[in-house]
Design a protein around this motif. Sequence first.
Motif, short mmCIF file in Angstrom:
data_model
loop_
_atom_site.label_atom_id
_atom_site.label_comp_id
_atom_site.label_asym_id
_atom_site.label_seq_id
_atom_site.Cartn_x
_atom_site.Cartn_y
_atom_site.Cartn_z
N HIS A 66 0.83 -1.21 0.00
CA HIS A 66 0.00 0.00 0.00
C HIS A 66 0.86 1.26 0.00
CE1 HIS A 66 -3.94 -1.75 0.23
NE2 HIS A 66 -3.64 -2.48 1.29
N LEU A 67 1.94 1.25 0.77
CA LEU A 67 2.84 2.41 0.82
C LEU A 67 3.49 2.64 -0.53
CD1 LEU A 67 4.26 4.65 2.40
CD2 LEU A 67 5.97 2.95 3.13
N SER A 68 3.93 1.56 -1.17
CA SER A 68 4.53 1.67 -2.50
C SER A 68 3.54 2.24 -3.51
CB SER A 68 5.02 0.29 -2.95
OG SER A 68 5.52 0.34 -4.27
N LEU A 69 2.29 1.81 -3.43
CA LEU A 69 1.26 2.30 -4.34
C LEU A 69 1.00 3.79 -4.11
CD1 LEU A 69 -0.88 1.72 -6.49
CD2 LEU A 69 -2.44 1.05 -4.65
N THR A 70 0.94 4.20 -2.85
CA THR A 70 0.72 5.62 -2.54
C THR A 70 1.88 6.47 -3.04
OG1 THR A 70 -0.61 5.08 -0.59
CG2 THR A 70 0.37 7.27 -0.67
N LEU A 71 3.12 6.01 -2.82
CA LEU A 71 4.29 6.73 -3.31
C LEU A 71 4.27 6.85 -4.83
CD1 LEU A 71 7.09 5.26 -1.01
CD2 LEU A 71 6.39 7.65 -1.13
N HIS A 72 3.88 5.75 -5.50
CA HIS A 72 3.81 5.76 -6.96
C HIS A 72 2.80 6.79 -7.46
CE1 HIS A 72 3.64 4.26 -11.08
NE2 HIS A 72 2.33 4.21 -10.96
N ARG A 73 1.64 6.82 -6.83
CA ARG A 73 0.61 7.78 -7.24
C ARG A 73 1.06 9.21 -7.00
NH1 ARG A 73 -4.40 4.48 -4.44
NH2 ARG A 73 -4.99 3.22 -6.26
N ALA A 74 1.63 9.46 -5.82
CA ALA A 74 2.07 10.81 -5.49
C ALA A 74 3.16 11.28 -6.45
CB ALA A 74 2.58 10.86 -4.05
N LEU A 75 4.12 10.38 -6.76
CA LEU A 75 5.21 10.74 -7.65
C LEU A 75 4.71 10.96 -9.08
CD1 LEU A 75 8.23 11.16 -8.04
CD2 LEU A 75 8.46 8.70 -8.45
N LYS A 76 3.81 10.12 -9.52
CA LYS A 76 3.27 10.25 -10.88
C LYS A 76 2.51 11.56 -11.05
CE LYS A 76 0.46 7.67 -14.25
NZ LYS A 76 -0.35 6.44 -14.46
N GLY A 77 1.62 11.85 -10.11
CA GLY A 77 0.87 13.11 -10.18
C GLY A 77 1.78 14.31 -10.05
N LEU A 78 2.80 14.21 -9.15
CA LEU A 78 3.72 15.31 -8.95
C LEU A 78 4.51 15.61 -10.21
CD1 LEU A 78 5.13 17.34 -7.04
CD2 LEU A 78 6.73 15.50 -6.45
N LEU A 79 5.03 14.58 -10.85
CA LEU A 79 5.84 14.77 -12.06
C LEU A 79 5.03 15.41 -13.18
CD1 LEU A 79 7.97 11.48 -12.17
CD2 LEU A 79 8.70 13.78 -11.51
N ILE A 80 3.78 15.00 -13.33
CA ILE A 80 2.93 15.60 -14.36
C ILE A 80 2.69 17.08 -14.05
CG2 ILE A 80 0.62 15.59 -15.39
CD1 ILE A 80 0.57 12.56 -14.95
N SER A 81 2.40 17.39 -12.80
CA SER A 81 2.15 18.79 -12.43
C SER A 81 3.43 19.62 -12.56
CB SER A 81 1.60 18.88 -11.01
OG SER A 81 2.54 18.41 -10.06
N LEU A 82 4.60 19.03 -12.25
CA LEU A 82 5.86 19.76 -12.40
C LEU A 82 6.13 20.07 -13.87
CD1 LEU A 82 8.36 18.03 -9.92
CD2 LEU A 82 6.85 19.97 -9.54
N ALA A 83 5.90 19.09 -14.74
CA ALA A 83 6.15 19.30 -16.16
C ALA A 83 5.22 20.36 -16.73
CB ALA A 83 5.99 17.98 -16.92
N LEU A 84 3.92 20.23 -16.46
CA LEU A 84 2.95 21.19 -16.99
C LEU A 84 3.16 22.59 -16.39
CD1 LEU A 84 -0.35 19.07 -16.99
CD2 LEU A 84 1.01 19.77 -18.96
N GLY A 85 3.32 22.64 -15.08
CA GLY A 85 3.47 23.93 -14.42
C GLY A 85 4.73 24.66 -14.85
N SER A 86 5.84 23.93 -14.97
CA SER A 86 7.11 24.56 -15.36
C SER A 86 7.04 25.09 -16.79
CB SER A 86 8.25 23.55 -15.23
OG SER A 86 8.38 23.09 -13.92
N LEU A 87 6.54 24.28 -17.70
CA LEU A 87 6.49 24.67 -19.12
C LEU A 87 5.52 25.83 -19.33
CD1 LEU A 87 7.22 24.24 -22.08
CD2 LEU A 87 5.42 22.50 -22.19
N LEU A 88 4.30 25.70 -18.84
CA LEU A 88 3.29 26.74 -19.06
C LEU A 88 3.63 28.02 -18.29
CD1 LEU A 88 0.01 24.62 -18.96
CD2 LEU A 88 1.31 25.40 -20.95
#
Length: 260
Positions: A66-88
């Motif tokens: 469960h911890l691994s799954l939560t970390l995966h979700r948090a990292l995946k969402g974070l990376l997408i928001s970092l890419a979009l936020g930085s570029l835009l």
Amino acid sequence: MKTTVKILKELPWTLWSGWGSVASILLFVALWNVAHQLYGSLILPSPLETFEKLTLLLGDPRIQEHLSLTLHRALKGLLISLALGSLLGFLAGLFKTASLLARPIVTILVGIPPIAWIVLAMIWFGLGEGTVLFTIIIASFPIVFVGALEGSRAIEGESQEMCDAFSLSWIQKLFHLYIPHLFSYLFPSYIAALGMSWKIVIMAELLSSSDGIGAELAIARSHLETITALALVCMMVGTLLIIEYLILEPIKREVQSWRN
């Protein structure tokens, strides 16, 4: 490569400089124990009981999953928001009109509470990972966007004039001026977005998912297992502290040394 080696060399100093933080944590634990003495284990289990339960949970393969799954979700969402936020944010900072148009939208996004986004996402995407990821992205994106916007608008005119005087190409300007300067503004927003993502993923899992640490926290709440809930909270906080102080803090000092 040199930056990585430098960060690794400074890791012992990072650990040593963290004694102030350790002292504050120990003070918090002492106050926690005082509150336990006043209210009892049913309301607030002692630190020792909680840490013993935490040790048991960390050794449970199901909790590890469960911890691994939560970390995966948090990292995946974070990376997408970092890419979009930085570029835009960078693009909006280059054009004054785009900056003026984007400001009200970002204000609206920031003004909507994460719990409202979770409710809307549950209606749009149902119960599952889609709701969790959407909520992380929509809550973290404005933080990164504003950092990129401010960084791109604050690039010094003298630096640009110097680059023009030496007839640097656009690629050279990008790697020697824009990226280092932007990163010094972006990195604090990245850390803030990390904290936001970690809080949001737990909240979203608690309300809309059947797996992950947030879902385990919901089960503990429904069973009135205060000690399990508190141990899970300690697990969340400990994970965030490890990521921030052992991984991000050395990078942050390197970025700030360039800026100074």
